[in-house]
Design an enzyme around this catalytic site. Structure first.
Site, PDB file in Angstrom:
ATOM      1  N   ASP A 207       6.624  41.965 -33.214  1.00  0.00           N
ATOM      2  CA  ASP A 207       7.177  43.159 -32.564  1.00  0.00           C
ATOM      3  C   ASP A 207       8.065  42.721 -31.409  1.00  0.00           C
ATOM      4  O   ASP A 207       8.206  41.537 -31.122  1.00  0.00           O
ATOM      5  CB  ASP A 207       6.042  44.041 -32.039  1.00  0.00           C
ATOM      6  CG  ASP A 207       5.095  43.254 -31.146  1.00  0.00           C
ATOM      7  OD1 ASP A 207       5.471  42.978 -29.988  1.00  0.00           O
ATOM      8  OD2 ASP A 207       3.990  42.890 -31.600  1.00  0.00           O
ATOM      9  N   ASP A 209       7.443  43.707 -28.251  1.00  0.00           N
ATOM     10  CA  ASP A 209       6.669  44.088 -27.073  1.00  0.00           C
ATOM     11  C   ASP A 209       7.117  45.494 -26.662  1.00  0.00           C
ATOM     12  O   ASP A 209       7.117  46.392 -27.506  1.00  0.00           O
ATOM     13  CB  ASP A 209       6.821  43.050 -25.963  1.00  0.00           C
ATOM     14  CG  ASP A 209       5.703  43.170 -24.923  1.00  0.00           C
ATOM     15  OD1 ASP A 209       4.530  43.243 -25.337  1.00  0.00           O
ATOM     16  OD2 ASP A 209       6.000  43.189 -23.728  1.00  0.00           O
TER      17      ASP A 209
END
Length: 282
Positions: A207, A209
């Site tokens: 991802d 974050d």
């Protein structure tokens, strides 16, 4: 011998032919899970699930000292650690693999950070915590199978278990100049150095974050599992290629990290302290 530490979602190593299962109680407590000793691609390796079978332990609950000590006692000389991580750089995309060379400790003191203390004083250099020889071997393995790999990245370790705030994400990216963020590689990497083991982390980017403005790009458990499976398969492919070739020699400053680091005289140690210190020094 190579040891593999599996992170979130990697609780067993497909293709590992189990020869023995070790449930060790160490001077630092019990390991996260039984350590599996067996053959992988014809090579002897050790495998340990960092979070335990079925993912029982949060990052700050993992007994990192017991894990590293047990791997060392069982004959490990190198550790290939697999970890999920969030990206703090746009070019590190979800699904990518990234090899860590530096670690930034942003934890909060809940963890046991060293084997030393309680009567044994030592200070081990961790200026360059990842083993350059093992890094080279991993990069070469990825190149041989044409697996893209980001190298020489900096990993920020946060306490967890909550996911971070946007302010924290910006701090780690801009002030600390980190590339990746996760919750598990500290103190694991530093304990490996205290145990005189070569250590490298291969991160699976899951991802971005939460530093991006678009909330749809922020980290979530759901997004984690969407991305993680494919990245795990790529990491396993790198591992398979890695073990099929000879390893480079670990530098002496890692193999002898304790040679001038322990300040307490041996004759001041108890029998029990000498016993576990001898294992780390071996």
């Amino acid at each position: 011998m190579l040891a593999v530490i599996g992170g979130s979602g990697l609780y067993q190593l497909d293709g590992l032919e189990t020869e023995q299962e070790h449930q060790l109680e160490t001077p630092f407590g019990a390991t996260s899970a039984p350590i599996i000793q067996g053959r992988y691609q014809g090579q002897s390796i050790l495998f340990l699930a960092r979070h335990g079978a079925g993912h029982k332990f949060l990052p700050h609950e993992v007994n990192y000292r017991a894990n590293i000590f047990a791997l060392k006692k069982l004959g490990a000389t190198r550790i290939f650690a697999v970890s999920a991580a969030g990206s703090l750089r746009e070019e590190l995309k979800p699904g990518d693999l990234a090899l860590v060379s530096q670690y930034f400790d942003h934890t909060r003191g809940k963890r046991a950070y060293s084997f030393f203390g309680d009567g044994i004083a030592a200070h081990v250099s961790t200026a360059h915590p990842a083993c350059p020889a093992l890094q080279h071997d991993i990069e070469a393995a990825a190149k041989r199978i044409q697996q893209p790999l980001h190298a020489n990245k900096t990993y920020a370790c946060v306490e967890g278990p909550r996911l971070g705030t946007q302010a924290e994400s910006f701090f780690l990216r801009d002030a600390a100049n980190c590339d990746l963020v996760g919750m598990t590689n500290v103190p694991e990497a530093f304990l490996a150095r205290e145990a005189q083991l070569a250590y490298c982390t291969l991160c699976l980017v899951t991802d971005y974050d939460c530093w991006m403005e678009d909330p749809a790009m922020h980290v979530s458990v759901e997004k984690f599992f969407e991305v993680y499976g494919g990245a795990v398969n790529e990491a396993k492919a790198v591992l398979t290629e890695l073990v099929n070739h000879p390893f480079s020699e670990t530098p002496d400053n890692i193999k002898q990290a304790l040679s001038n680091a322990v300040l307490t005289a041996d004759d001041s140690l108890s029998t029990a302290q000498k016993a576990w210190l001898d294992i780390l020094r071996a």
